[in-house]
Scaffold this active site. Structure first.
Site, PDB file in Angstrom:
ATOM      1  N   THR A   1      -5.924   2.523  -6.928  1.00 31.38           N
ATOM      2  CA  THR A   1      -6.542   2.279  -8.216  1.00 31.38           C
ATOM      3  C   THR A   1      -7.730   1.332  -8.091  1.00 31.38           C
ATOM      4  O   THR A   1      -8.798   1.556  -8.680  1.00 31.38           O
ATOM      5  CB  THR A   1      -5.506   1.644  -9.168  1.00 31.38           C
ATOM      6  OG1 THR A   1      -4.385   2.511  -9.245  1.00 31.38           O
ATOM      7  CG2 THR A   1      -6.088   1.406 -10.544  1.00 31.38           C
TER       8      THR A   1
ATOM      9  N   ILE B   1       4.371  -3.403  -6.256  1.00 30.19           N
ATOM     10  CA  ILE B   1       5.733  -3.901  -6.129  1.00 30.19           C
ATOM     11  C   ILE B   1       6.033  -4.298  -4.692  1.00 30.19           C
ATOM     12  O   ILE B   1       6.856  -5.165  -4.427  1.00 30.19           O
ATOM     13  CB  ILE B   1       6.710  -2.819  -6.659  1.00 30.19           C
ATOM     14  CG1 ILE B   1       7.962  -3.484  -7.170  1.00 30.19           C
ATOM     15  CG2 ILE B   1       7.013  -1.775  -5.609  1.00 30.19           C
ATOM     16  CD1 ILE B   1       8.680  -2.653  -8.183  1.00 30.19           C
ATOM     17  N   ASP B   2       5.298  -3.698  -3.764  1.00 30.76           N
ATOM     18  CA  ASP B   2       5.519  -3.961  -2.335  1.00 30.76           C
ATOM     19  C   ASP B   2       4.854  -5.246  -1.856  1.00 30.76           C
ATOM     20  O   ASP B   2       5.058  -5.655  -0.715  1.00 30.76           O
ATOM     21  CB  ASP B   2       4.978  -2.793  -1.502  1.00 30.76           C
ATOM     22  CG  ASP B   2       5.824  -1.539  -1.643  1.00 30.76           C
ATOM     23  OD1 ASP B   2       6.978  -1.645  -2.085  1.00 30.76           O
ATOM     24  OD2 ASP B   2       5.317  -0.453  -1.306  1.00 30.76           O
TER      25      ASP B   2
ATOM     26  N   MET C   1      12.747  -0.829  -0.744  1.00 31.95           N
ATOM     27  CA  MET C   1      11.401  -0.275  -0.796  1.00 31.95           C
ATOM     28  C   MET C   1      10.478  -0.960   0.210  1.00 31.95           C
ATOM     29  O   MET C   1      10.744  -2.073   0.652  1.00 31.95           O
ATOM     30  CB  MET C   1      10.823  -0.427  -2.203  1.00 31.95           C
ATOM     31  CG  MET C   1      11.436   0.562  -3.189  1.00 31.95           C
ATOM     32  SD  MET C   1      10.543   0.597  -4.753  1.00 31.95           S
ATOM     33  CE  MET C   1      10.590  -1.130  -5.168  1.00 31.95           C
TER      34      MET C   1
ATOM     35  N   GLU D   1      12.104   1.050   3.813  1.00 30.83           N
ATOM     36  CA  GLU D   1      12.095   2.516   3.943  1.00 30.83           C
ATOM     37  C   GLU D   1      11.107   2.994   5.001  1.00 30.83           C
ATOM     38  O   GLU D   1      11.294   4.041   5.600  1.00 30.83           O
ATOM     39  CB  GLU D   1      11.785   3.188   2.592  1.00 30.83           C
ATOM     40  CG  GLU D   1      10.485   2.737   1.972  1.00 30.83           C
ATOM     41  CD  GLU D   1      10.205   3.367   0.610  1.00 30.83           C
ATOM     42  OE1 GLU D   1      10.588   4.523   0.365  1.00 30.83           O
ATOM     43  OE2 GLU D   1       9.553   2.686  -0.213  1.00 30.83           O
TER      44      GLU D   1
END
Lengths: 342, 342, 342, 342
Positions: free
Chosen positions: C106, C127-128, C170, C222
């Site tokens: 973005t 979020i990471d 995540m 992940e």
């Protein structure tokens, strides 16, 4: 009197609260002694014991898991198994009676051992709430609460992206956790083992929700079967596409929904988080009361009995009544919830 | 059919879930219309209504408080009060029947209005769990959970400083919240209105705990009375030292304990946090089911009835049975817990 | 001034708090008007707008997800994409400037659009926690908190059964969530994309823990790669056994551990629950402050800038500095944690 | 090397995580030995020690309170106090250096003892976040999170009854907890010690909110002073009406608001629940890192230093820099939040 306690089967929030309740009641009201039997029936068969006094149970009401450890050992198997060996082990340790905390398998074994003369009182333990003869069992409320919190969280993701979320909760044979957490979380469909549904019916609900401009949320028990595909499921180890089974039913349904409705769909499997951690207040109270009552049953000599919840009362029932078959979700309860679907 | 819904008395987690359950059931199963009556009976007396359709109840199962607002207005008072005025107001709005969600006062009023010919079905609401004719009411489980979390937190502070913590929870007339949260939190004493105790008895428990090297934790209902001091308490507005009453019973007991035992003591009053916020999953399920059943009772024409929880079933009882007197904690339940004290 | 706001990419707790902060600041301090741009860049390209006034942002600080919706649309693609079309759309709506809330993709798009003359201020969202030029981004703290709660729960199950639990969190490219939640949860090993490890090293940690009589707990991002198997992983869609990839890395590692160490092992994939629901207080404060500051940057005409956290201050940096490359976990931070492993 | 650890002053979530981090780092990286010093400086003065090995710190990262106990003893007072006696005690126990975890008082004492030759490294501990030379201290995030959850709950009650809620949070001298929890909870006014306000200003905010049809929510630090009434407050032990002080500032303000605005107002004092219980993930990570770094500082011989957080890094500063005066809320931070008031 010297009382042994064991916890058997899958762990469940509230096991430690039962142990604490029993020990405090026994020590204070009856001056009893306690022995911890390690790892379920295995400890009784193989002689694994641990100290269990008032000090050992300090702070246990809010602690998840079981300080005694657990296993799925069958007390009738192995060269040291069977009632005679077990009675010898009990005699050697000076144990007069046993409180056995466990689910259907554990209680069935307890009943057979009682029939063979061993003094046992049972405490029902099933996170799935599938035991007959008790309104609820501890662990179930905690599991529903955790699943509901997860559903609440998943909903905001679903709404932000216009996605369909499929949440797989525990329940291999019965749909209680799905029914309660789905109702609490405002699910648009609840899929349970007792009520097979076709993928067409599921997609109809999904489309109905989508057409109202909302993000569909489906809660599914791990043991749910797609109507018409029961056979495919039952082939142990193979999934619906005949591949080695890696994922759960949620991961089977989600892509089918996406393919048929065009609504982007994601599966989340809540898994073991539902059975660990601190019990809810409800489960602590229930588990503590069951522990207190189990000691009463011991001192009343009610061998082969089980303590259970009936309304707001703790009652004594026969283990035999609790092991007549799984307590499934009645059709009326499913229909009651189904008016909220779609 | 056009159904009005009102929420009356103190707010309670689950009110919105009842509203949602009723509206969805009515709209889907019976094609009913709904009207929200604002601020309890006041809205019915003074004509304050709001739209209440399927869209208005979206996401409500997990939202605390009540979207309808509440008040403690008595529908028999004021120049617009009384059954005749209320019936006129209902007729003017085209409302056929009313679902009244509230506690003892609300339900007593509902019964009297029903006797006068107004079509009402009641839904029990009491965070204190003091209504007869229902096993539990929604809001209670949430309050117990919040109180238990607070007790868990206070315990670590108590242990770190070797302090006695006195936790005051809700319960003006009955001790249910104290009994359940105290049992869940592992309290060393639970003090409830039904069981006056002397300060000497309380200090004995405290010293017993202190002598074992632990930090005493006491849970007390706001309505607990020190035995022998009931009169002092009852002087409205004055505390036990005859001063204007600012604090609660916890703040009276804590310094008395400290003075007599030498154990540093602190009071914490949990207050309004116990009645706000998102309901627990348990309360969401119960509240939703009561909402669904209230609509059934409406369509069955069971005026003057109340929906209630009995074991795991939702049943229909008469409001009269629910308002015969407060459901207090039975002595047997207190004694069951008391084995854990000290 | 009329300001447009859009949220783009995966949802993240705190998006709504940014929106609320910006709108309240703009309306109150500058008498600005706001327009909500729906579904990320897509709304700007295709002209999807919504009302966004003071009333629309009520209660948003604690609401997860994004009321504006989101998408992964690239604003340079499609027949209506590109800076000229977008500027025309902005002119048609009378939008003077845009606040774009999003991650690396973005912000990179925002920078290119700014270069082409469009007036944009960026707000970092990941979020990471993988964006450079900001100490932390909102959503990360919430994700770590949720993962930590899950780890706490899984630990009791692990201990009760003597199992190894592998928790997949995540982090496709960076290991921040694993590092923080693993440290908070007391993990015995943390596996992150930045630090490939061999299965032998992992099993050594597991055996070390097992030999101390405890249940090993491993937290894995992940995006973690087993050293020596990077190639197998990278084959898109195929798992380590060359099968269609259904499960995550946790489900690959767990059976390998069990096979090599004999310790029963289970994987749990936390999945989408980490990114939904109410933001933590930390994230609400950070997101609100970023929203307030973004409006300041708009009124200062700092096009192409991004608001960011530096220590305890909100600062203005250039988007270019934030998009130079992912912020990975430095070796020193990993080594700091690694002393706790095994 | 043999290292003593003590925790001093009020308890704080994260103390145990510091202890665990230090012990694991010392044992594993340096083969150090540890001794627990009981109840703060008192244990050092009076010789109260406890075993502190690797096994003692198991599971401590998530446990609130302090396993070492705490007190407010001044190490310079009493007949066994003072640097010479303390050094003798350390020598007798074979303790080479001390990690002192505490707030301003503790650290000031630590600095004076270091000046007298005792080998001490400090770790900052203040739930109020009022220590200079560190961006944040552990415990603060947890307190803000707990306060924010309570505010969320109180809001639904406020809205249901159209009431003004006044929530009193910790902060005797500084307003950090009020500022952050108020911002996170969407408060309509935040009142902190650094910014006295008149009751007229407060009522203006309340009326502004009421006029928009909403329920005003005010967050107030316990140390807030009404402008023009500072003197009344400062009379130790007397409240604003010259009565023995029983309630806090919230209980003073609420009735004043109700009287002047006619808006029914209620105070809730959050109290000790803010400082107990499991630390947030943020605080666990911060506390663990500080514990690890304190051992590094010990092995680097940096006596008189303190470990601190700077951005995302743990740095070593001088205790002297941390004790130059309280870290108050800067005017700019208050003004930043104030745009959200009313």
């Amino acid at each position: 009197m010297k009382i042994g306690i064991l916890t058997s089967g899958g762990d469940c929030p509230g096991l430690n609260a039962v142990i604490r309740g029993a020990v405090l009641k026994g020590v204070r009201a009856h001056d009893a002694e306690f022995v911890g039997i390690r790892n379920g029936w295995r400890g009784l068969v193989e002689g694994e014991f641990m100290k269990l006094d008032r000090h050992s149970v300090r702070g246990l009401s809010r602690q998840g898991g079981t300080i005694l450890g657990s296993s799925r050992t069958n007390p009738f198997e192995g060269e040291n198994g069977g009632p005679e060996n077990i009675q010898r082990m009990l005699d050697a340790e000076g144990i007069d009676a046993v409180i056995a905390i466990g689910g259907e398998g554990t209680l069935t074994a307890a009943r057979r051992l009682t029939d063979a003369g061993i003094k046992i009182v049972g405490v029902p333990k099933t996170i799935d709430n599938d035991l007959a003869a008790t309104d609820y069992s501890f662990g179930f409320d905690t599991a529903v609460e955790i699943a509901t919190e997860a559903i609440d969280r998943l909903r905001t993701t679903a709404e932000s992206h216009g996605r369909c979320m499929v949440v797989e909760v525990m329940g291999r044979h019965v749909g209680w956790i799905a029914l309660h957490s789905g109702m609490a979380g405002g699910a648009h469909a609840i899929l349970i083992p007792e009520q097979p549904k076709t993928i067409e019916q599921i997609c109809e609900w999904v489309e109905h929700v989508r057409d109202r401009g909302r993000a569909p949320l489906i809660v599914v028990s791990e043991g749910f079967l797609l109507a018409g595909m029961e056979e495919a499921h039952s082939t142990k180890g193979l999934d619906a596409f005949n591949r080695p089974r890696l994922g759960g039913i949620g991961e089977i349904i989600a892509p089918m929904i996406e393919e048929r409705t065009g609504v982007e769909s994601r599966a989340t499997v809540l898994g073991h988080t539902q059975r660990g951690g601190a019990p809810s207040a409800y489960d602590r109270v229930l588990a503590t009361r069951l522990g207190l009552a189990a000691v009463d049953a011991i001192y009343a000599g009610q061998w082969g009995s089980m303590v259970s919840l009936k309304g707001t009362d703790i009652e004594i029932v026969s283990i035999a009544d609790a092991t007549i078959g799984l307590k499934t979700v009645p059709e009326a309860r499913y229909d009651e919830a189904a008016v909220l679907f779609g």
